[in-house]
Design a protein around this motif. Structure first.
Motif, short mmCIF file in Angstrom:
data_model
loop_
_atom_site.label_atom_id
_atom_site.label_comp_id
_atom_site.label_asym_id
_atom_site.label_seq_id
_atom_site.Cartn_x
_atom_site.Cartn_y
_atom_site.Cartn_z
N GLY A 276 -5.83 3.26 3.50
CA GLY A 276 -6.48 4.85 3.81
C GLY A 276 -5.55 5.04 3.50
N ASP A 277 -4.40 4.83 2.52
CA ASP A 277 -2.60 5.24 2.59
C ASP A 277 -3.12 5.50 0.62
N SER A 278 -2.70 6.58 0.27
CA SER A 278 -2.94 6.90 -0.81
C SER A 278 -1.99 6.76 -1.83
N ARG A 279 -0.51 6.32 -1.32
CA ARG A 279 0.06 5.35 -1.67
C ARG A 279 0.19 4.57 -2.54
N PHE A 280 -0.31 3.67 -1.52
CA PHE A 280 -1.16 2.21 -1.50
C PHE A 280 -2.11 1.93 -3.15
N VAL A 281 -2.06 0.83 -3.26
CA VAL A 281 -3.23 0.17 -4.18
C VAL A 281 -4.84 0.84 -3.92
N SER A 282 -5.30 0.75 -4.92
CA SER A 282 -6.47 0.54 -5.00
C SER A 282 -6.96 -0.44 -4.37
N GLU A 283 -8.66 -0.63 -3.44
CA GLU A 283 -9.24 -2.27 -3.00
C GLU A 283 -10.03 -2.07 -3.42
N VAL A 284 -10.98 -2.94 -3.62
CA VAL A 284 -12.45 -3.25 -4.29
C VAL A 284 -12.85 -3.65 -2.72
N CYS A 285 -13.68 -2.98 -2.04
CA CYS A 285 -14.21 -3.47 -0.75
C CYS A 285 -15.35 -3.48 -0.57
N GLY A 294 -16.32 -1.75 5.93
CA GLY A 294 -16.16 -3.07 4.95
C GLY A 294 -14.95 -3.46 5.37
N HIS A 295 -14.85 -4.35 3.97
CA HIS A 295 -13.89 -4.76 4.05
C HIS A 295 -13.51 -5.30 2.99
N SER A 296 -12.34 -5.34 2.28
CA SER A 296 -11.31 -5.52 0.71
C SER A 296 -11.19 -6.76 0.35
N LEU A 297 -11.89 -7.10 -0.20
CA LEU A 297 -11.49 -8.00 -1.52
C LEU A 297 -10.91 -8.23 -2.61
N THR A 298 -10.15 -7.77 -2.60
CA THR A 298 -8.87 -7.69 -3.26
C THR A 298 -7.92 -8.60 -2.46
N ARG A 299 -7.50 -7.81 -1.43
CA ARG A 299 -5.88 -7.99 -0.98
C ARG A 299 -5.59 -8.75 -1.16
N ASP A 300 -5.73 -10.51 -1.09
CA ASP A 300 -4.88 -10.91 -2.04
C ASP A 300 -4.96 -10.95 -3.72
#
Length: 661
Positions: A276-285, A294-300
């Motif tokens: 939830g931090d706009s500094r960080f990369v966007s992930e597909v959830c 929901g959960h992130s699919l792309t964290r790794d």
């Protein structure tokens, strides 16, 4: 034996006398064919794409909607009217698109078995986006509310409550959803209220709502009010079409986007910034369609994902992100490790589409070939190039492009792209031109770059460095620019420049720096903080003062996140805004600097260019300020785009000449 030698001699003679290929020039830039919005048919047998060519006499791009047979590559022009957003009907028997009539953008439907396109909507305001209902019998579409009508003498009163964008001439109005039959007729309102369907910073590019497979619900992004003020407060919501009730998909609320039902209706995918931090990369959830976390699919994978499409099996998605100096495509299952797709050296764009059988079509380019259509001839097969619209450009004498990596400042692994001039000879230094990308959340990749090739054709090595804040090397690299907008990225870029000097590629006495938008920020920063390194600079739409950005720009809200707040609430924040503003160091600039900007730039107000121009002129630095009386963040018409490129190269040519002090 003698005849053979004569034959070889003749071949050598012919090779020696054959005309050399032309270098990439300004006229060639105008002839690059622009492709957009490819859409593969439901059965995977065809792709439609918008093909546009520059018409300098009329100062416009003339489009064609072209149908391409995937198996044979044969083409057919469907229409030459000005269109956008072509979309196949679920059966593939019709093709819808947006086109303007009576100065309003409306939905049209073209039968694929022949006949003329039929206008479907008569919306009082532009249709921004739309989606076929899964049964093909109706459309959901997005449109802005009509302006309030004033009566009597008040009809002359144009006062309005101002928002964050200094160019606005009226209060932003909400965008809402409507339903209309695929055969036309009266539209039915689906949503209303002071809140708004999120239309993004450019409403004409607003995301379409996503239908549930049974046609009973729509998923879309919602913000608490209209306009750019609210773009950091977006959530995904589900509309029950029959009752009009709306519920949140989950409790998340931070720049969510891209809501998409899975084909089986069990899940909704969306893009969300890590933690939830706009500094960080966007992930597909992915979250359950009925509601829940929901959960992130792309964290790794640790890349900035904003592009994704469901695969037909509902158990996986195709996802895209910048990755180093290329772009990666992966098939990401709901459970398990992703599988990377081989693009054969082509750099995939975010324009990708998937058929009902799982075939993929997309736009991509190669280092020395502009954008073409690529597709799979069968599900799971290799991507193949279907078109050759830009073969004349690929046949020119283009300089080689190659990626470069190095260990940069602050122990970051850095990368960038070099474009060599035609006929480049290793072992001797060449004039160096930095061409710095914007964003800052962007990336310079090996994709075809007309401006890089144009600059290289003058005999210069063109360096496109990626600096911290770029979205190609993971979360830590992207987030490192926050509250370090200039100094850290500046060290990154200069470490690459020093490497090229050390390797004997760049002539340290003949270097120039240039860029647009945040590339203009970095240009101004480097000119002021490393004043003795440059012979010239070109600052296009330069961000020179983040206070002006905060006060006047349509990205007011994101700018505040760079420093964790407003510059007017805390003296320490005001100091940070000032310390990280290139204009603070602009009085140190020595190099002749060309400034370029649109008068109607809502993203980087032209006030920032005026400030830079006056600082340069008042300090006796050679400068020229060219303004373009057009809307947008950069000129979009072919004549002004040509003028930008002409002036850019001419300024550098004047000041990089060997006899220029």
């Amino acid at each position: 034996m003698l005849s053979f030698l004569r034959f070889v001699s003749l071949l050598l003679l012919l090779a020696a006398t054959a005309p050399a290929a032309e270098r990439f020039g300004l006229d060639h830039m105008d002839k690059v064919v622009r492709l957009s919005d490819p859409q593969i048919s439901p059965d995977g047998g065809s792709v439609v794409v918008i093909v546009s060519r520059a018409n300098l006499e009329e100062n416009r791009y003339d489009p064609e909607l072209v149908l391409i047979d995937v198996a044979s590559g044969t083409q057919k022009v469907l229409t030459r009217r000005r269109i956008s957003r072509p979309r196949w009907s679920p059966s593939g028997s019709n093709l819808a698109f947006l086109s303007e009539v009576e100065e309003k953008t409306q939905i049209f439907v073209l039968p694929m078995d022949g006949g003329e396109a039929t206008q479907i909507t008569k919306a009082p305001m532009d249709v921004r986006s739309y989606a076929w209902r899964p049964d093909g019998e109706a459309f959901a579409y997005l449109s802005e509310e009509e302006p309030e009508e004033r009566e009597g003498v008040e009809r002359h009163n144009r006062s309005f409550e101002a928002d964050v964008n200094y160019l606005l001439t009226e209060t932003p109005r909400p965008h809402h959803l409507w339903l209309v039959s695929a055969g036309g007729g009266e539209a039915t309102r689906l949503t209303s209220g002071d809140w708004s369907v999120a239309a993004g910073l450019i409403p004409s590019r607003a995301a379409a709502p996503s239908w549930s497979p049974d046609g009973k619900a729509l998923a879309f992004a919602q913000q608490p009010g209209p306009g750019p003020r609210h773009i950091t407060d977006v959530k995904i919501t589900i509309l029950d079409v029959a009752t009009g009730s709306i519920r949140p998909l989950n409790e998340l609320k931070q720049r969510m986007s891209g809501a998409a039902y899975s084909p089986d209706g069990k899940f909704v995918a969306y893009s969300y910034p890590r933690d939830g931090d706009s500094r960080f990369v966007s992930e597909v959830c992915v979250a359950p369609a009925g509601g829940g976390d929901g959960h992130s699919l792309t964290r790794d994978l640790d890349r900035n994902f904003r592009t994704f499409r469901w695969m037909p099996d509902s158990r996986s998605l195709i996802i895209r992100a910048n990755d180093g100096t290329t772009a990666g495509l992966w098939i990401q299952p709901l459970e398990g490790a992703p599988r990377r797709l081989d693009t054969g050296g082509a750099v995939a764009s975010s324009s990708l589409t998937v058929s009902r059988s799982g075939q993929i079509a997309l736009l991509a380019s190669e280092p020395n070939r502009p954008t073409e259509v690529y597709a799979q001839t069968a599900p799971g097969s290799e991507l193949e190039r279907l078109t050759d619209f830009n073969a004349p450009t690929a046949a020119l004498d283009l300089g080689n492009r190659e990626p470069i990596q190095w260990r940069g400042a602050d122990d970051f692994d850095m990368d960038g792209v070099l474009t060599y001039p035609p006929g480049y000879q290793p072992g001797r230094p060449y004039p160096l031109v930095l061409f710095i990308h914007g964003g800052p959340r962007g990336t310079s990749t090996m994709a075809f770059s007309d401006r890089a090739h144009w600059l290289a054709s003058h005999g210069w090595v063109v360096f496109q460095p990626n600096y911290r804040g770029s979205d190609n090397l993971g979360n830590a690299y992207q987030a490192a620019i926050w509250n370090d907008a200039g100094a850290g990225p500046g060290r990154d870029v200069m470490s690459g420049v020093d490497l090229l000097v050390e390797r004997g590629i760049a002539d340290p006495d003949r270097m120039a720096v240039s860029g647009w938008s945040y590339g203009g920020y970095m240009t101004t920063w480097l000119l002021g903080n490393y004043p003795d390194r440059w012979r010239a600079g070109v600052a296009g739409a330069p961000v020179t003062d983040h206070i002006d950005q905060y006060v006047l720009s349509d990205i007011h809200s994101p700018v505040a996140t760079y420093y964790d707040g407003s510059p007017f609430t805390d003296p320490k924040l005001l100091q940070a805004y000032r310390e990280q503003a290139p204009i603070t160091y602009a009085p140190r600039i020595k190099a002749p600097t060309l400034v370029l900007c649109d008068t109607g730039d809502q993203r980087v107000p032209i006030t920032e260019s005026f400030i830079l121009y006056h600082v340069l002129r008042d300090n006796g630095v050679k400068t020229k300020f060219i303004a373009y009386p057009v809307a947008g963040h950069s000129p979009s018409d072919p004549v002004h785009r040509r003028d930008v490129n002409r002036r850019w190269a001419a300024w550098l040519e004047e000041h990089l000449a060997a006899n220029t002090p």
